[in-house]
Design a protein around this motif. Structure first.
Motif, PDB file in Angstrom:
ATOM      1  N   UNK A   3      -8.598 -11.272  -1.807  1.00 11.99           N
ATOM      2  CA  UNK A   3      -9.361 -12.482  -1.715  1.00 11.99           C
ATOM      3  C   UNK A   3      -8.476 -13.753  -1.663  1.00 11.99           C
ATOM      4  N   UNK A   4      -9.188 -14.819  -1.441  1.00  8.55           N
ATOM      5  CA  UNK A   4      -8.425 -16.101  -1.484  1.00  8.55           C
ATOM      6  C   UNK A   4      -8.874 -16.823  -2.779  1.00  8.55           C
ATOM      7  N   UNK A   5      -7.796 -17.743  -3.159  1.00 10.21           N
ATOM      8  CA  UNK A   5      -8.069 -18.551  -4.374  1.00 10.21           C
ATOM      9  C   UNK A   5      -7.658 -19.733  -3.713  1.00 10.21           C
ATOM     10  N   UNK A   6      -8.508 -20.686  -3.918  1.00 14.39           N
ATOM     11  CA  UNK A   6      -8.433 -22.267  -3.403  1.00 14.39           C
ATOM     12  C   UNK A   6      -8.897 -23.146  -4.270  1.00 14.39           C
ATOM     13  N   UNK A   7      -8.022 -24.060  -4.193  1.00 12.91           N
ATOM     14  CA  UNK A   7      -8.329 -25.301  -5.062  1.00 12.91           C
ATOM     15  C   UNK A   7      -8.098 -26.407  -4.097  1.00 12.91           C
ATOM     16  N   UNK A   8      -9.474 -27.580  -4.367  1.00 14.29           N
ATOM     17  CA  UNK A   8      -9.372 -28.573  -3.165  1.00 14.29           C
ATOM     18  C   UNK A   8      -9.655 -29.685  -4.168  1.00 14.29           C
ATOM     19  N   UNK A   9      -9.182 -30.967  -3.711  1.00 10.98           N
ATOM     20  CA  UNK A   9      -9.385 -32.226  -4.491  1.00 10.98           C
ATOM     21  C   UNK A   9      -9.373 -33.299  -3.287  1.00 10.98           C
ATOM     22  N   UNK A  10     -10.308 -34.107  -3.803  1.00 15.03           N
ATOM     23  CA  UNK A  10     -10.824 -35.110  -2.655  1.00 15.03           C
ATOM     24  C   UNK A  10     -11.720 -35.181  -2.012  1.00 15.03           C
ATOM     25  N   UNK A  11     -11.968 -36.033  -1.046  1.00  7.90           N
ATOM     26  CA  UNK A  11     -13.238 -35.924  -0.230  1.00  7.90           C
ATOM     27  C   UNK A  11     -13.059 -35.458   1.308  1.00  7.90           C
ATOM     28  N   UNK A  12     -13.977 -34.959   2.116  1.00  5.57           N
ATOM     29  CA  UNK A  12     -13.831 -34.366   3.213  1.00  5.57           C
ATOM     30  C   UNK A  12     -13.165 -32.913   3.475  1.00  5.57           C
ATOM     31  N   UNK A  13     -13.125 -32.171   2.529  1.00  7.32           N
ATOM     32  CA  UNK A  13     -12.789 -30.945   2.882  1.00  7.32           C
ATOM     33  C   UNK A  13     -13.710 -30.050   3.391  1.00  7.32           C
ATOM     34  N   UNK A  14     -13.185 -29.303   4.495  1.00  7.75           N
ATOM     35  CA  UNK A  14     -14.081 -28.659   5.215  1.00  7.75           C
ATOM     36  C   UNK A  14     -14.035 -27.125   4.993  1.00  7.75           C
ATOM     37  N   UNK A  15     -13.044 -26.504   4.195  1.00 11.99           N
ATOM     38  CA  UNK A  15     -13.082 -25.258   4.000  1.00 11.99           C
ATOM     39  C   UNK A  15     -11.642 -24.593   4.523  1.00 11.99           C
ATOM     40  N   UNK A  16     -11.654 -23.261   4.336  1.00 14.53           N
ATOM     41  CA  UNK A  16     -10.371 -22.448   5.166  1.00 14.53           C
ATOM     42  C   UNK A  16     -10.538 -22.311   6.430  1.00 14.53           C
ATOM     43  N   UNK A  17      -9.614 -22.317   7.271  1.00  9.31           N
ATOM     44  CA  UNK A  17      -9.559 -21.669   8.594  1.00  9.31           C
ATOM     45  C   UNK A  17      -8.828 -20.706   8.710  1.00  9.31           C
ATOM     46  N   UNK A  18      -9.264 -19.559   9.052  1.00  5.94           N
ATOM     47  CA  UNK A  18      -8.802 -18.148   9.057  1.00  5.94           C
ATOM     48  C   UNK A  18      -8.728 -17.923  10.624  1.00  5.94           C
ATOM     49  N   UNK A  19      -8.061 -16.517  10.677  1.00 12.17           N
ATOM     50  CA  UNK A  19      -7.762 -15.910  12.185  1.00 12.17           C
ATOM     51  C   UNK A  19      -7.360 -17.007  13.048  1.00 12.17           C
ATOM     52  N   UNK A  20      -6.226 -17.434  12.933  1.00 16.36           N
ATOM     53  CA  UNK A  20      -5.608 -18.257  13.720  1.00 16.36           C
ATOM     54  C   UNK A  20      -4.349 -17.510  14.777  1.00 16.36           C
ATOM     55  N   UNK A  21      -4.892 -16.582  14.894  1.00 18.99           N
ATOM     56  CA  UNK A  21      -3.737 -15.713  15.550  1.00 18.99           C
ATOM     57  C   UNK A  21      -3.917 -16.071  17.097  1.00 18.99           C
ATOM     58  N   UNK A  22      -3.168 -15.515  17.743  1.00 23.12           N
ATOM     59  CA  UNK A  22      -3.212 -15.754  19.428  1.00 23.12           C
ATOM     60  C   UNK A  22      -4.524 -15.277  20.015  1.00 23.12           C
ATOM     61  N   UNK A  23      -4.882 -16.177  20.780  1.00 23.71           N
ATOM     62  CA  UNK A  23      -6.245 -16.155  21.461  1.00 23.71           C
ATOM     63  C   UNK A  23      -6.110 -15.633  23.027  1.00 23.71           C
ATOM     64  N   UNK A  24      -6.718 -14.995  23.514  1.00 24.76           N
ATOM     65  CA  UNK A  24      -6.593 -14.625  24.978  1.00 24.76           C
ATOM     66  C   UNK A  24      -6.989 -15.856  25.787  1.00 24.76           C
ATOM     67  N   UNK A  25      -6.339 -15.919  26.872  1.00 28.25           N
ATOM     68  CA  UNK A  25      -6.849 -16.935  27.899  1.00 28.25           C
ATOM     69  C   UNK A  25      -8.235 -16.984  28.094  1.00 28.25           C
ATOM     70  N   UNK A  26      -8.573 -15.786  28.495  1.00 28.11           N
ATOM     71  CA  UNK A  26     -10.179 -15.603  28.882  1.00 28.11           C
ATOM     72  C   UNK A  26     -10.986 -15.974  27.804  1.00 28.11           C
ATOM     73  N   UNK A  27     -10.747 -15.690  26.542  1.00 25.63           N
ATOM     74  CA  UNK A  27     -11.455 -16.024  25.190  1.00 25.63           C
ATOM     75  C   UNK A  27     -11.443 -17.470  25.165  1.00 25.63           C
ATOM     76  N   UNK A  28     -10.323 -18.204  25.261  1.00 26.43           N
ATOM     77  CA  UNK A  28     -10.120 -19.773  25.150  1.00 26.43           C
ATOM     78  C   UNK A  28     -10.943 -20.423  26.238  1.00 26.43           C
ATOM     79  N   UNK A  29     -10.768 -19.559  27.737  1.00 23.37           N
ATOM     80  CA  UNK A  29     -11.770 -20.285  28.639  1.00 23.37           C
ATOM     81  C   UNK A  29     -12.980 -20.242  28.359  1.00 23.37           C
ATOM     82  N   UNK A  30     -13.611 -19.269  27.914  1.00 27.65           N
ATOM     83  CA  UNK A  30     -15.001 -19.329  27.716  1.00 27.65           C
ATOM     84  C   UNK A  30     -15.446 -20.060  26.402  1.00 27.65           C
ATOM     85  N   UNK A  31     -14.596 -20.156  25.481  1.00 30.42           N
ATOM     86  CA  UNK A  31     -14.997 -20.988  24.234  1.00 30.42           C
ATOM     87  C   UNK A  31     -14.980 -22.713  24.788  1.00 30.42           C
TER      88      UNK A  31
END
Length: 104
Positions: A3-31
């Motif tokens: 699991x993740x251990x996360x510590x955040x300070x300050x305002x405006x935190x939106x969380x953790x971004x995961x799964x930033x691997x390569x995206x297929x061109x077709x999936x990116x186009x649809x998005x």
């Protein structure tokens, strides 16, 4: 232990971004198309027409020349940038498609 251990300070935190691997061109186009259509309701009529025209170019895909595709992406990104934070997901989607499709 897993699991993740996360510590955040300050305002405006939106969380953790995961799964930033390569995206297929077709999936990116649809998005991107989905994000642009969602943005459509947030912009003036003249911008809606530009978004519609640009989405048509994107949907035509490989039948269009590379310059026309880049022009459509620039139009969508420009409108998204002008509307501020509400357009941020569209700008991100444009960047994902540019990266996935090797359009830089």
């Amino acid at each position: 232990m897993s699991g993740d251990s996360v510590m955040q300070w300050g305002d405006g935190n939106i969380g953790i971004i995961k799964n930033q691997g390569a995206v297929s061109p077709q999936a990116a186009l649809e998005q991107l198309i989905e994000a642009a259509l969602a943005l459509r309701g947030q912009v003036p009529a003249s911008d809606r027409q530009t978004l519609d025209t640009s989405v048509e170019v994107l949907r035509a895909g490989s039948t269009q020349d590379r310059g026309r595709l880049r022009g459509a992406l620039a139009s969508i990104a420009g409108i998204a940038a002008l509307v501020g934070e509400v357009g941020a997901p569209v700008v991100s989607a444009v960047n994902s498609l540019v990266e996935a499709a090797g359009l830089r």
